[in-house]
Write an enzyme that holds these catalytic residues in place. Sequence first.
Site, PDB file in Angstrom:
ATOM      1  N   GLY C  40      81.438  -8.888 -12.121  1.00 47.29           N
ATOM      2  CA  GLY C  40      80.664  -9.162 -10.908  1.00 47.29           C
ATOM      3  C   GLY C  40      81.528  -9.908  -9.915  1.00 47.29           C
ATOM      4  O   GLY C  40      82.364 -10.728 -10.285  1.00 47.29           O
ATOM      5  N   ALA C  44      78.979 -15.884  -7.086  1.00 48.44           N
ATOM      6  CA  ALA C  44      79.350 -16.556  -8.332  1.00 48.44           C
ATOM      7  C   ALA C  44      80.628 -15.949  -8.918  1.00 48.44           C
ATOM      8  O   ALA C  44      81.571 -16.665  -9.256  1.00 48.44           O
ATOM      9  CB  ALA C  44      78.208 -16.466  -9.337  1.00 48.44           C
ATOM     10  N   HIS C 266      58.814 -11.678  -2.379  1.00 46.32           N
ATOM     11  CA  HIS C 266      58.948 -12.247  -1.037  1.00 46.32           C
ATOM     12  C   HIS C 266      57.844 -11.703  -0.142  1.00 46.32           C
ATOM     13  O   HIS C 266      57.640 -10.503  -0.083  1.00 46.32           O
ATOM     14  CB  HIS C 266      60.325 -11.885  -0.465  1.00 46.32           C
ATOM     15  CG  HIS C 266      60.721 -12.740   0.681  1.00 46.32           C
ATOM     16  ND1 HIS C 266      60.113 -12.645   1.900  1.00 46.32           N
ATOM     17  CD2 HIS C 266      61.646 -13.723   0.784  1.00 46.32           C
ATOM     18  CE1 HIS C 266      60.666 -13.535   2.717  1.00 46.32           C
ATOM     19  NE2 HIS C 266      61.587 -14.202   2.069  1.00 46.32           N
ATOM     20  N   SER C 284      63.030 -12.052   7.839  1.00 47.18           N
ATOM     21  CA  SER C 284      63.178 -13.479   7.552  1.00 47.18           C
ATOM     22  C   SER C 284      61.843 -14.208   7.549  1.00 47.18           C
ATOM     23  O   SER C 284      60.957 -13.958   8.349  1.00 47.18           O
ATOM     24  CB  SER C 284      64.091 -14.129   8.588  1.00 47.18           C
ATOM     25  OG  SER C 284      64.022 -15.527   8.439  1.00 47.18           O
ATOM     26  N   ARG C 330      56.029 -18.900  -0.628  1.00 44.97           N
ATOM     27  CA  ARG C 330      56.205 -17.465  -0.857  1.00 44.97           C
ATOM     28  C   ARG C 330      55.203 -16.866  -1.844  1.00 44.97           C
ATOM     29  O   ARG C 330      54.564 -15.863  -1.565  1.00 44.97           O
ATOM     30  CB  ARG C 330      57.613 -17.207  -1.399  1.00 44.97           C
ATOM     31  CG  ARG C 330      58.674 -17.376  -0.352  1.00 44.97           C
ATOM     32  CD  ARG C 330      60.045 -17.134  -0.932  1.00 44.97           C
ATOM     33  NE  ARG C 330      61.058 -17.257   0.137  1.00 44.97           N
ATOM     34  CZ  ARG C 330      62.357 -17.144  -0.056  1.00 44.97           C
ATOM     35  NH1 ARG C 330      62.828 -16.902  -1.266  1.00 44.97           N
ATOM     36  NH2 ARG C 330      63.187 -17.263   0.944  1.00 44.97           N
ATOM     37  N   HIS C 401      62.143  -9.569  -4.840  1.00 41.11           N
ATOM     38  CA  HIS C 401      63.248 -10.122  -4.062  1.00 41.11           C
ATOM     39  C   HIS C 401      64.321 -10.778  -4.909  1.00 41.11           C
ATOM     40  O   HIS C 401      65.511 -10.598  -4.696  1.00 41.11           O
ATOM     41  CB  HIS C 401      62.662 -11.140  -3.083  1.00 41.11           C
ATOM     42  CG  HIS C 401      63.672 -11.820  -2.235  1.00 41.11           C
ATOM     43  ND1 HIS C 401      64.560 -11.122  -1.452  1.00 41.11           N
ATOM     44  CD2 HIS C 401      63.951 -13.135  -2.034  1.00 41.11           C
ATOM     45  CE1 HIS C 401      65.331 -11.982  -0.811  1.00 41.11           C
ATOM     46  NE2 HIS C 401      65.001 -13.205  -1.155  1.00 41.11           N
ATOM     47  N   GLU C 425      72.687 -15.609 -10.294  1.00 44.48           N
ATOM     48  CA  GLU C 425      71.342 -15.084 -10.544  1.00 44.48           C
ATOM     49  C   GLU C 425      71.215 -14.513 -11.959  1.00 44.48           C
ATOM     50  O   GLU C 425      70.114 -14.426 -12.500  1.00 44.48           O
ATOM     51  CB  GLU C 425      71.001 -13.998  -9.500  1.00 44.48           C
ATOM     52  CG  GLU C 425      69.536 -13.575  -9.500  1.00 44.48           C
ATOM     53  CD  GLU C 425      69.205 -12.487  -8.483  1.00 44.48           C
ATOM     54  OE1 GLU C 425      70.096 -12.133  -7.680  1.00 44.48           O
ATOM     55  OE2 GLU C 425      68.067 -11.996  -8.483  1.00 44.48           O
ATOM     56  N   ARG C 435      62.073 -19.795  -6.892  1.00 38.54           N
ATOM     57  CA  ARG C 435      63.254 -20.310  -6.211  1.00 38.54           C
ATOM     58  C   ARG C 435      62.918 -20.655  -4.763  1.00 38.54           C
ATOM     59  O   ARG C 435      62.218 -19.898  -4.095  1.00 38.54           O
ATOM     60  CB  ARG C 435      64.370 -19.273  -6.231  1.00 38.54           C
ATOM     61  CG  ARG C 435      65.636 -19.734  -5.527  1.00 38.54           C
ATOM     62  CD  ARG C 435      66.737 -18.712  -5.608  1.00 38.54           C
ATOM     63  NE  ARG C 435      66.428 -17.466  -4.907  1.00 38.54           N
ATOM     64  CZ  ARG C 435      66.463 -17.305  -3.596  1.00 38.54           C
ATOM     65  NH1 ARG C 435      66.775 -18.315  -2.817  1.00 38.54           N
ATOM     66  NH2 ARG C 435      66.177 -16.137  -3.044  1.00 38.54           N
TER      67      ARG C 435
END
Lengths: 258, 240, 637
Positions: C40, C44, C266, C284, C330, C401, C425, C435
Amino acid sequence: MNLTLYIWRQRDRNARGQMVKYHLSDVSPDMSFLEMLDLLNQKLYESGEEPIAFDHDCREGICGMCSLVINGQPHGPQAATTTCQLHMRKFKDGDTIYIEPFRARAFPVIRDLVVDRSALDRIIQAGGFISAPTGSAVDANSIPVPRDEAETAMDAAECIGCGACVAACKNASAMLFTAAKIGHLKHLPQGQPERRRRVLSMVEQMDAEGFGNCTNYYECEAACPKEISVKFIAEMNRDYLKAALTDPNYGEKKSSSK
Amino acid sequence: MSRFVRMFHTSIGCKQIMAVTGVVLVLFVIGHLAGNLLIYAGQDALNQYAQNLQSMGPLLWLARLVLLAAFVLHIVAGVRLSKLNHQARDVRYQVNAFSQTDPLRKARVTAAMYMLQTGLVILAFVIYHLLHFTLGFIGREGYQLMQTLPDGTERHDVYGMVIFGFRQSAVALSYVVAMLFLGAHLVHGFGSMFQTFGAHNPVVVSLVKVITPIAVAFIVIGNCAIPLSILLGLYGGGGS
Amino acid sequence: MILDGKVPPGPLEDKWTEYRRNMKLVSPANKRKYRIIVVGSGLAGASAAATLGQLGYNVDCFCFQDSPRRAHSIAAQGGINAAKNYQNDGDSVYRLFYDTIKGGDFRAREANVYRLAEISTAIIDQCVALGVPFAREYGGLLANRSFGGAQVSRTFYARGQTGQQLLLGAYSALQRQIAAGQVKMHTRTEMLDLVVVNGQARGIITRNLVTGEIKRHAAAAVILATGGYGTVFYLSTNAAGCNVTAAYRAYKRGALFANPCFTQIHPTCIPVHGEHQSKLTLMSESLRNDGRVWVPKKPGDTRHPNDIPEDERDYYLERKYPSYGNLSPRDIASRAAKEVCDEGRGVGQLGRGVYLDFRDAIKRLGRETIAARYGNLFEMYNRITDEDPYEVPMRIYPASHYTMGGLWVDYSLMSNVPGLFVLGEANFSDHGANRLGASALMQGLADGFFIISDTLGNYLATTKPDPVGTDHAAFDEAETEVRDRLQKLLNVRGKRSPDSFHRALGSIMWEYCGMARNAQGLKKALSEIPAIREEFWRDVRVPGTGEEFNIALEKAGRVADYLEFAELLCHDALTREESCGGHFREEYQDEEGEALRDDENFAHVAAWEYQGVGKTPVLHKEPLVFENVELTKRSYK
């Protein structure tokens, strides 16, 4: 909507490719361009044919993975839009659409519409970074950056590295891509120490990858989904000239480009 | 020196060498035209100007050398870049389209696409022009014309040579056509130069927008006026 | 088995310092001898690979995209949190810690969250040093904005492209290490199995997506930074390529999967418009600052929204949550939208949408102000839907999401398989059951830049792993399994595309394991998923061969893993008999429809151990001990 599609099919890098004609019906105007290709692939699966390979990932216009030339225009007819954000309502029922991969010697075709854009990564490797080892940073607010400069840096940094500039350029030049990275870093105080080295090295890498050079047509700017300005190319030219004339070591080593 | 060799081997450096030599050539074209326009001041003025030039001796040769170097470098760089550009796209598109919508830009792009071709036409013309008016290998009759001054000395009659040359319609028209090519070459080259040197702030961009057509028009109209006015009998004493 | 998170002793604020004081180091000469695999290349992965390369390790980094710069971290819009307190508004490391743990509905490990808050400040410093063009004030200092779930202004941002700019920062650091020869990048390469030798993670098997070549890679340790599994719902805000395969392969090799049912929905995404849709686009959350959410009072009202009079509109968020109104968190806003649509009052062609109306805001503030605040979002909405939000209310609907669950890791981010580290993640560690906005970017970079370099070194210095060759029997076995599986997919020669199975799975997951779950629905899902899986192995069509660029084969492999993983997710959701954060069980709510957490029985991490396809996994619990915060009920009324 009913469409006639001519799509470039090519088995692998070394195979000969050709345009293949497809008819596609039941296309909804609300579909994105890639969803239209998904639908075509669905039909191909059903009829036992191999699906058409094309690059895509985020499908929201930011990852830079999608890469089609649609009727001669990279990312299609809508300005400031990636292929994945282009919708079929921009076309008419009965339209004929030609879909080709991004064409450049530095972007060899991998399969169908998928090309290898790793040359762009190698340009970045040549100097598109600030050497700031993890842990070495000073407090983020210790070096103020004038807001206008930060905004200009951001204008350039918006580049998504899709390569549409290369595809649009009659010379398959990567100047806008390279200039965007150089422009991003040169407008920040953190980018100054390596500024000279960066431009000299990135320009030579760009040449070594086999991209053409800039003839100032500005087709790149018109095709860029993030509307990166060609003023950054001018800035790169100026930076290059300055660096080439003043860098104490430039010219000692023979040029690596051919 | 190795610095310039290395620059020549990069795309941007090579372009900048083209641009510098281009500046030299454009300045020459403007100077050359300004001198030639003396033809409208009469036979004496033009011939005196030509004589002055000739009498500069080593300086003239230095200027010629610089000019020749610029010319050669301009061509070599241009051909090299064109070749690289051609190679950079090995497979052509089936469909080509411009994204540009602005008509001025479109015109510039069209001009830009044929820089090599227009350049080569200009090269051919320059050779012809040198053979014609400078060395006199072509149109010997006109070249041999002499002007006798009141003190009895003779000098080269440039004025007469030009009038003689341009009375021939084929010659005059070939000059006019060549100038049109030069115009096309400059439409792109002139503005492009600024971008290549990195001058792209709003002031420069708008200045270039204004100056380009004026400069190009001056060069093209000025240079075409001489053969056309002579050919049409508007200047130089009508038909012979 | 009771899991041990190996949290260092001592007061909360000293734990990380304590860990670093006691950790063992690898000498520079020895670092050269170690090969490290990083799978990946998002925030991260790229930051980890760059940092480890810089330290002198030999790093192999893998991504399935054509360049590490494409990783989906790039799509994050809003920003990144850091407890810098540049605004002097009372922020502190403790406050960021508290907001995060409360926002996660008290289902995260205290020590991990505190460390995250502690490191957050260094992340901003590092990113600025790398040239990330954060927004600035005229004085040249960094600008901040406020974000959901916090009372302070601590979010740093770069226009609406914070994720992109941070990723490009990490990517540039990675490119520098590639140029230096410290990292070898393998693009268009997918990890298809983890190799475990004598109980330690010692390598991976990959497939080159261009040539189809299957390759073995041995290393001293393996780091997974492969993102979440939000695309288990098929439609999500995630990229089309996001998948669970790497994490799931590790799970099948013995790594525990923790809290898979903690998925985040979301609330403000563009609704589904047709059956061929491939992606839900996030708008957003900031839009809710000025937009009012409503649906018609009457079910099945097909009038044009502008023709519906004021008294026939139901501004349900303002009605139900008078104090937070349109700015409810959310999970709560998402569930409320689902509720009104279930009542038949949803809008749009498919009846799954609610209005987000700017009429009143435009009246109050003027069109220009609204354009300055949201112009680019309105444009994006218009591009996708062909509707003008200045004239017609936007339509929005919740979408999958982010996934808080992931592979179980201890304090050092190592899974229960020694040598297998999991970052970003892909692990479960920091966000609990929900989150907060602008925290995902923070976690990815904290893990990659600042944590893994220390904890990996400590692991290597402590265990001193011997070199293992790729000729070890475990590699033989893993490669054979990978090859057999690919061949099996090619051999089915059915009629349906892999995508069609993914879509079928997604609709079940969304229906029964989406925003609201109940035992009956989850049981139904658990009975239907195996049926789809069987159908898949009977009727999937993968044309072409394994020795070429084959998009069908890629996709089929990922869908096959999802068809197993989905069961695990539903099983976890069924077992967690409480409502917390993103996990809402309809059986566990109060009279007003609010989530009822059960701290007595479920204040633990549920980590699952693989037992075989279709077999019930074994549950291991890591009790969550809260010594520094008081467990309270989240109320937003």
